[in-house]
Motif scaffolding. Structure first.
Motif, PDB file in Angstrom:
ATOM      1  N   LYS A  61     102.469  23.775  70.984  1.00 47.98           N
ATOM      2  CA  LYS A  61     101.068  23.005  71.276  1.00 47.98           C
ATOM      3  C   LYS A  61     101.109  23.291  72.720  1.00 47.98           C
ATOM      4  CE  LYS A  61      98.127  19.336  70.133  1.00 47.98           C
ATOM      5  NZ  LYS A  61      97.947  18.190  69.729  1.00 47.98           N
ATOM      6  N   LYS A  62      99.660  23.439  73.238  1.00 49.02           N
ATOM      7  CA  LYS A  62     100.078  23.610  74.503  1.00 49.02           C
ATOM      8  C   LYS A  62      99.653  22.015  75.654  1.00 49.02           C
ATOM      9  CE  LYS A  62      96.635  25.150  78.392  1.00 49.02           C
ATOM     10  NZ  LYS A  62      95.744  25.720  78.511  1.00 49.02           N
ATOM     11  N   ASP A  63     100.801  21.070  74.957  1.00 44.63           N
ATOM     12  CA  ASP A  63     100.778  19.990  75.207  1.00 44.63           C
ATOM     13  C   ASP A  63     101.912  19.914  76.614  1.00 44.63           C
ATOM     14  OD1 ASP A  63     100.832  17.664  75.451  1.00 44.63           O
ATOM     15  OD2 ASP A  63     101.305  16.927  73.476  1.00 44.63           O
ATOM     16  N   THR A  64     101.526  19.777  77.658  1.00 49.77           N
ATOM     17  CA  THR A  64     102.792  19.600  78.758  1.00 49.77           C
ATOM     18  C   THR A  64     102.948  18.150  78.516  1.00 49.77           C
ATOM     19  OG1 THR A  64     100.737  18.557  79.985  1.00 49.77           O
ATOM     20  CG2 THR A  64     101.612  21.639  80.641  1.00 49.77           C
ATOM     21  N   LYS A  65     102.692  17.201  78.401  1.00 52.67           N
ATOM     22  CA  LYS A  65     103.109  15.815  78.093  1.00 52.67           C
ATOM     23  C   LYS A  65     104.189  15.535  77.116  1.00 52.67           C
ATOM     24  CE  LYS A  65     100.071  14.964  82.146  1.00 52.67           C
ATOM     25  NZ  LYS A  65      99.934  15.111  83.259  1.00 52.67           N
ATOM     26  N   SER A  66     104.067  15.872  75.997  1.00 54.38           N
ATOM     27  CA  SER A  66     104.730  16.109  74.736  1.00 54.38           C
ATOM     28  C   SER A  66     106.009  15.944  75.163  1.00 54.38           C
ATOM     29  CB  SER A  66     105.302  16.872  73.780  1.00 54.38           C
ATOM     30  OG  SER A  66     104.893  16.321  72.828  1.00 54.38           O
ATOM     31  N   ALA A  67     106.854  15.236  74.938  1.00 56.38           N
ATOM     32  CA  ALA A  67     108.181  14.745  75.050  1.00 56.38           C
ATOM     33  C   ALA A  67     109.741  15.658  73.964  1.00 56.38           C
ATOM     34  CB  ALA A  67     108.880  13.261  74.757  1.00 56.38           C
ATOM     35  N   THR A  68     108.754  15.522  73.280  1.00 54.69           N
ATOM     36  CA  THR A  68     109.449  16.779  72.594  1.00 54.69           C
ATOM     37  C   THR A  68     108.804  17.653  71.718  1.00 54.69           C
ATOM     38  OG1 THR A  68     109.721  15.774  70.963  1.00 54.69           O
ATOM     39  CG2 THR A  68     111.337  15.365  72.039  1.00 54.69           C
ATOM     40  N   HIS A  69     109.764  19.081  71.200  1.00 57.07           N
ATOM     41  CA  HIS A  69     109.008  20.230  69.961  1.00 57.07           C
ATOM     42  C   HIS A  69     109.137  18.992  68.877  1.00 57.07           C
ATOM     43  CE1 HIS A  69     108.106  23.986  68.229  1.00 57.07           C
ATOM     44  NE2 HIS A  69     107.493  24.419  68.996  1.00 57.07           N
ATOM     45  N   PRO A  70     108.297  19.592  67.634  1.00 52.04           N
ATOM     46  CA  PRO A  70     108.260  19.454  66.687  1.00 52.04           C
ATOM     47  C   PRO A  70     109.534  20.140  65.894  1.00 52.04           C
ATOM     48  CG  PRO A  70     106.005  19.863  66.740  1.00 52.04           C
ATOM     49  CD  PRO A  70     106.494  19.965  68.602  1.00 52.04           C
ATOM     50  N   HIS A  71     109.423  21.277  66.351  1.00 59.03           N
ATOM     51  CA  HIS A  71     110.444  21.830  65.014  1.00 59.03           C
ATOM     52  C   HIS A  71     111.664  22.150  65.927  1.00 59.03           C
ATOM     53  CE1 HIS A  71     107.256  22.387  62.616  1.00 59.03           C
ATOM     54  NE2 HIS A  71     106.473  23.037  63.726  1.00 59.03           N
ATOM     55  N   ILE A  72     112.190  21.783  67.507  1.00 56.48           N
ATOM     56  CA  ILE A  72     113.254  22.077  68.106  1.00 56.48           C
ATOM     57  C   ILE A  72     113.597  20.477  68.400  1.00 56.48           C
ATOM     58  CG2 ILE A  72     114.713  22.770  70.185  1.00 56.48           C
ATOM     59  CD1 ILE A  72     112.014  25.585  69.708  1.00 56.48           C
ATOM     60  N   GLU A  73     114.906  20.276  68.103  1.00 59.63           N
ATOM     61  CA  GLU A  73     115.918  18.864  68.954  1.00 59.63           C
ATOM     62  C   GLU A  73     116.210  19.770  70.870  1.00 59.63           C
ATOM     63  OE1 GLU A  73     117.649  16.817  66.517  1.00 59.63           O
ATOM     64  OE2 GLU A  73     117.137  17.171  64.992  1.00 59.63           O
ATOM     65  N   GLY A  74     116.246  18.744  71.313  1.00 61.22           N
ATOM     66  CA  GLY A  74     116.646  18.641  72.338  1.00 61.22           C
ATOM     67  C   GLY A  74     115.367  19.429  73.320  1.00 61.22           C
ATOM     68  N   PRO A  75     114.904  20.343  73.555  1.00 60.57           N
ATOM     69  CA  PRO A  75     113.704  20.641  74.574  1.00 60.57           C
ATOM     70  C   PRO A  75     112.501  20.012  74.261  1.00 60.57           C
ATOM     71  CG  PRO A  75     114.112  22.423  72.959  1.00 60.57           C
ATOM     72  CD  PRO A  75     115.366  21.646  72.486  1.00 60.57           C
ATOM     73  N   THR A  76     111.890  19.746  75.281  1.00 58.52           N
ATOM     74  CA  THR A  76     110.435  19.450  75.577  1.00 58.52           C
ATOM     75  C   THR A  76     109.257  20.714  74.738  1.00 58.52           C
ATOM     76  OG1 THR A  76     110.040  19.459  78.174  1.00 58.52           O
ATOM     77  CG2 THR A  76     110.683  18.003  77.305  1.00 58.52           C
ATOM     78  N   ASN A  77     108.355  19.920  74.846  1.00 58.91           N
ATOM     79  CA  ASN A  77     107.595  21.131  74.680  1.00 58.91           C
ATOM     80  C   ASN A  77     107.023  21.956  75.569  1.00 58.91           C
ATOM     81  OD1 ASN A  77     105.940  21.153  72.748  1.00 58.91           O
ATOM     82  ND2 ASN A  77     103.893  21.431  73.209  1.00 58.91           N
ATOM     83  N   LEU A  78     107.282  21.790  76.964  1.00 58.62           N
ATOM     84  CA  LEU A  78     107.176  21.770  78.644  1.00 58.62           C
ATOM     85  C   LEU A  78     108.145  23.586  78.459  1.00 58.62           C
ATOM     86  CD1 LEU A  78     105.302  23.145  80.934  1.00 58.62           C
ATOM     87  CD2 LEU A  78     106.764  20.836  81.581  1.00 58.62           C
ATOM     88  N   GLU A  79     108.660  22.452  77.668  1.00 62.38           N
ATOM     89  CA  GLU A  79     110.625  24.248  78.160  1.00 62.38           C
ATOM     90  C   GLU A  79     110.316  25.122  77.249  1.00 62.38           C
ATOM     91  OE1 GLU A  79     113.871  21.017  79.945  1.00 62.38           O
ATOM     92  OE2 GLU A  79     113.859  21.007  77.728  1.00 62.38           O
ATOM     93  N   VAL A  80     109.936  24.811  76.577  1.00 67.87           N
ATOM     94  CA  VAL A  80     109.571  25.466  75.396  1.00 67.87           C
ATOM     95  C   VAL A  80     107.958  26.738  75.100  1.00 67.87           C
ATOM     96  CG1 VAL A  80     109.333  26.675  72.525  1.00 67.87           C
ATOM     97  CG2 VAL A  80     110.143  24.070  73.108  1.00 67.87           C
ATOM     98  N   LEU A  81     107.608  26.257  76.417  1.00 64.66           N
ATOM     99  CA  LEU A  81     106.277  26.880  76.022  1.00 64.66           C
ATOM    100  C   LEU A  81     106.699  27.762  77.485  1.00 64.66           C
ATOM    101  CD1 LEU A  81     102.618  27.312  75.709  1.00 64.66           C
ATOM    102  CD2 LEU A  81     102.793  25.498  77.597  1.00 64.66           C
ATOM    103  N   MET A  82     107.180  27.329  78.549  1.00 67.60           N
ATOM    104  CA  MET A  82     107.918  28.250  79.388  1.00 67.60           C
ATOM    105  C   MET A  82     108.371  29.455  78.639  1.00 67.60           C
ATOM    106  SD  MET A  82     106.178  27.429  82.035  1.00 67.60           S
ATOM    107  CE  MET A  82     104.832  26.593  81.444  1.00 67.60           C
ATOM    108  N   LEU A  83     109.596  29.088  78.059  1.00 64.40           N
ATOM    109  CA  LEU A  83     110.260  29.893  77.073  1.00 64.40           C
ATOM    110  C   LEU A  83     110.019  30.505  76.988  1.00 64.40           C
ATOM    111  CD1 LEU A  83     113.725  28.126  76.579  1.00 64.40           C
ATOM    112  CD2 LEU A  83     113.803  29.241  77.803  1.00 64.40           C
ATOM    113  N   MET A  84     108.882  30.556  76.046  1.00 65.56           N
ATOM    114  CA  MET A  84     108.000  31.839  75.346  1.00 65.56           C
ATOM    115  C   MET A  84     107.522  32.721  76.147  1.00 65.56           C
ATOM    116  SD  MET A  84     109.327  31.747  72.439  1.00 65.56           S
ATOM    117  CE  MET A  84     110.599  30.746  72.076  1.00 65.56           C
ATOM    118  N   LYS A  85     106.678  31.370  77.776  1.00 63.67           N
ATOM    119  CA  LYS A  85     106.102  33.121  77.862  1.00 63.67           C
ATOM    120  C   LYS A  85     106.627  33.942  79.387  1.00 63.67           C
ATOM    121  CE  LYS A  85     102.865  30.741  81.456  1.00 63.67           C
ATOM    122  NZ  LYS A  85     102.059  29.869  82.278  1.00 63.67           N
TER     123      LYS A  85
END
Length: 130
Positions: free
Chosen positions: A24-48
């Motif tokens: 989700k394009k949500d930089t404020k979310s503390a966690t990713h709903p499916h992956i334990e550990g990284p924040t949503n922003l970290e997952v978004l940046m890794l995918m980019k």
């Protein structure tokens, strides 16, 4: 952006296991709903980052990034995670063929499915039937 190695490995292993990742394009979310550990922003940046190298194809729709692993991405993640060649993502596994539909006589089906609709002509609108 600096991302801890544990979070990078967790994200990459999830992506390799599933073959796809929804972010989700949500930089404020503390966690990713499916992956334990990284924040949503970290997952978004890794995918980019993976997309810029051609390892992931991203489709953006309704504030969600849908990330699909490419063949080059599979080879890269296999090397990064030190996985054998036998392990493949879930999207690349062959599905067991579905059994054929059971054979039924036409009489076993309800009248609505046989096409016997009595005097009702069917269709939409007002009149126009025979």
């Amino acid at each position: 952006m600096w991302i801890p190695k544990e979070h990078r490995i967790a994200t990459f292993s999830y992506l390799f296991r599933e073959g796809v990742c929804v972010v989700k394009k949500d930089t404020k979310s503390a966690t990713h709903p499916h992956i334990e550990g990284p924040t949503n922003l970290e997952v978004l940046m890794l995918m980019k980052s993976l997309e810029s190298r051609g390892y992931v194809r991203i489709t953006f729709s309704w504030q969600y990034n849908y990330c699909y692993l490419t063949d080059e991405g599979i080879e890269y993640l296999r090397g990064y995670l030190a996985l054998p060649a036998e392990i493949v993502p879930a999207t690349h596994k062959k599905q067991a063929s579905r059994p054929e539909g059971r054979d039924r006589e036409e009489a076993d089906r309800p009248a609505a499915f046989r096409g016997d609709r009595g005097d009702f002509g069917g269709g939409f609108g007002r009149g126009g039937g025979l």
